[in-house]
Design a protein around this motif. Sequence first.
Motif, PDB file in Angstrom:
ATOM      1  N   TRP A 105       0.799  -1.234   0.000  1.00 11.92           N
ATOM      2  CA  TRP A 105       0.000   0.000   0.000  1.00 11.92           C
ATOM      3  C   TRP A 105       0.828   1.280   0.000  1.00 11.92           C
ATOM      4  O   TRP A 105       0.511   2.206  -0.769  1.00 11.92           O
ATOM      5  CB  TRP A 105      -1.020  -0.002   1.138  1.00 11.92           C
ATOM      6  N   PRO A 106       1.892   1.418   0.791  1.00 11.85           N
ATOM      7  CA  PRO A 106       2.685   2.649   0.666  1.00 11.85           C
ATOM      8  C   PRO A 106       3.275   2.839  -0.727  1.00 11.85           C
ATOM      9  O   PRO A 106       3.379   3.979  -1.212  1.00 11.85           O
ATOM     10  CB  PRO A 106       3.771   2.475   1.732  1.00 11.85           C
TER      11      PRO A 106
ATOM     12  N   VAL B 190      -6.884   5.007   1.170  1.00  8.06           N
ATOM     13  CA  VAL B 190      -6.001   6.092   0.749  1.00  8.06           C
ATOM     14  C   VAL B 190      -5.689   5.971  -0.742  1.00  8.06           C
ATOM     15  O   VAL B 190      -5.767   6.952  -1.496  1.00  8.06           O
ATOM     16  CB  VAL B 190      -4.703   6.088   1.569  1.00  8.06           C
ATOM     17  N   PHE B 191      -5.340   4.769  -1.180  1.00 13.08           N
ATOM     18  CA  PHE B 191      -5.016   4.575  -2.596  1.00 13.08           C
ATOM     19  C   PHE B 191      -6.203   4.903  -3.489  1.00 13.08           C
ATOM     20  O   PHE B 191      -6.052   5.577  -4.519  1.00 13.08           O
ATOM     21  CB  PHE B 191      -4.571   3.136  -2.847  1.00 13.08           C
ATOM     22  N   ILE B 192      -7.378   4.435  -3.116  1.00 14.96           N
ATOM     23  CA  ILE B 192      -8.570   4.691  -3.933  1.00 14.96           C
ATOM     24  C   ILE B 192      -8.818   6.189  -4.042  1.00 14.96           C
ATOM     25  O   ILE B 192      -9.163   6.707  -5.113  1.00 14.96           O
ATOM     26  CB  ILE B 192      -9.794   3.964  -3.345  1.00 14.96           C
ATOM     27  N   GLY B 193      -8.643   6.910  -2.937  1.00 12.08           N
ATOM     28  CA  GLY B 193      -8.832   8.355  -2.979  1.00 12.08           C
ATOM     29  C   GLY B 193      -7.870   9.037  -3.932  1.00 12.08           C
ATOM     30  O   GLY B 193      -8.282   9.864  -4.769  1.00 12.08           O
TER      31      GLY B 193
ATOM     32  N   PHE C 202       8.634  -1.151   5.960  1.00  8.07           N
ATOM     33  CA  PHE C 202       7.364  -1.259   5.247  1.00  8.07           C
ATOM     34  C   PHE C 202       6.925   0.079   4.668  1.00  8.07           C
ATOM     35  O   PHE C 202       6.145   0.115   3.710  1.00  8.07           O
ATOM     36  CB  PHE C 202       6.274  -1.817   6.173  1.00  8.07           C
ATOM     37  N   GLY C 203       7.400   1.173   5.238  1.00  4.65           N
ATOM     38  CA  GLY C 203       7.026   2.479   4.711  1.00  4.65           C
ATOM     39  C   GLY C 203       7.870   2.944   3.545  1.00  4.65           C
ATOM     40  O   GLY C 203       7.512   3.921   2.875  1.00  4.65           O
ATOM     41  N   TRP C 204       8.982   2.248   3.281  1.00  4.19           N
ATOM     42  CA  TRP C 204       9.925   2.700   2.255  1.00  4.19           C
ATOM     43  C   TRP C 204       9.275   2.841   0.889  1.00  4.19           C
ATOM     44  O   TRP C 204       9.644   3.693   0.080  1.00  4.19           O
ATOM     45  CB  TRP C 204      11.103   1.737   2.174  1.00  4.19           C
TER      46      TRP C 204
ATOM     47  N   ALA D 157       3.182   6.845   6.643  1.00  4.50           N
ATOM     48  CA  ALA D 157       3.220   5.382   6.639  1.00  4.50           C
ATOM     49  C   ALA D 157       3.975   4.858   7.856  1.00  4.50           C
ATOM     50  O   ALA D 157       3.574   3.865   8.481  1.00  4.50           O
ATOM     51  CB  ALA D 157       3.862   4.879   5.346  1.00  4.50           C
ATOM     52  N   PHE D 158       5.070   5.521   8.200  1.00  4.86           N
ATOM     53  CA  PHE D 158       5.887   5.128   9.354  1.00  4.86           C
ATOM     54  C   PHE D 158       5.038   5.100  10.630  1.00  4.86           C
ATOM     55  O   PHE D 158       5.057   4.114  11.383  1.00  4.86           O
ATOM     56  CB  PHE D 158       7.051   6.113   9.486  1.00  4.86           C
TER      57      PHE D 158
END
Length: 312
Positions: free
Chosen positions: A47-48, A300-303, A171-173, A197-198
């Motif tokens: 997702w990030p 978030v992605f959909i937005g 995971f936020g990278w 994300a962090f």
Amino acid sequence: MPDAAAHSPVADATPTNWVDATAPASWRPFLRLARADRPIGAWLLFWPCAWSVALAAVASDARYPDPILLILLAIGAVAMRGAGCTYNDLVDRDIDAKVARTRSRPLPSGQVTAKGAAIFLAVQLLVGLTVLVSLPGFAILVGIFSIAPVALYPFMKRITWWPQAMLGICFGWGALMGWAAIFGRLDSAPLALFAAAFLWIIGYDTIYAHQDKEDDALVGVGSTALLFGERTRPILAGFYLGAVALLGVATALAGGGALSWIGVVAFAAHCGAQVKKLDIADAALCLKLFKSNRDAGALVFIGFAADALLRL
């Protein structure tokens, strides 16, 4: 490897997962090692990355997020999540044997040998490397800098109460990768996205860690679940509030429109519901709330994606 071992599911896997239901018996131990029976981690790693690609589409006035880049990053997320789990299990196999929830994993249970796991790790890393080198040069450089935190992560629980912070970096990278691939640079927007994300990752992994806090205390490893204890709910609210605020900063810096902001608000509502429902004494609920972050990330992605697709 005994044939019976191939039919022994991991304790916290969904009983109807596709690996135990349909995968060839000889593949199952390795698929379990890569957590293919529990794909939530791949979603949370992806997702990030997807946020970054979609936010870059908003900032560049592209009509849609780059589908080829999304596919590449999705493949990379699956491969590197599997590689990370394999590496983590190799490092932690003695600890995992002492924890009720993890002693049924392939290495401590004897389904896979350390040598077999190392070979499997190399194969997954090769897939991840293939994805990385297919990206533009600056994105490759950004990706290379993620190696150090990934390598250090399994050791953090031995020396700090904050292994979740290192997971947040790892995971936020991806929040940096999509932007770097599209623009060939890093700007304030992806840095704010990474920071969001962090904080989100520290929050949801603290929920996850509450499943193991008693065993972690006995074994002598640290976690934010142990550190926060009964204060988890207000601290979690703080992390999630910070993540929402930073998502707002990233959206504003990228010139996001109404649909981007709707996604951020929906994410905020989802995170607020997690905080409200949380009961740190209920391990099953903690796992359910942790897994629900797949949907939080999707909002978030959909937005962002809808903002790019439908912008006038």
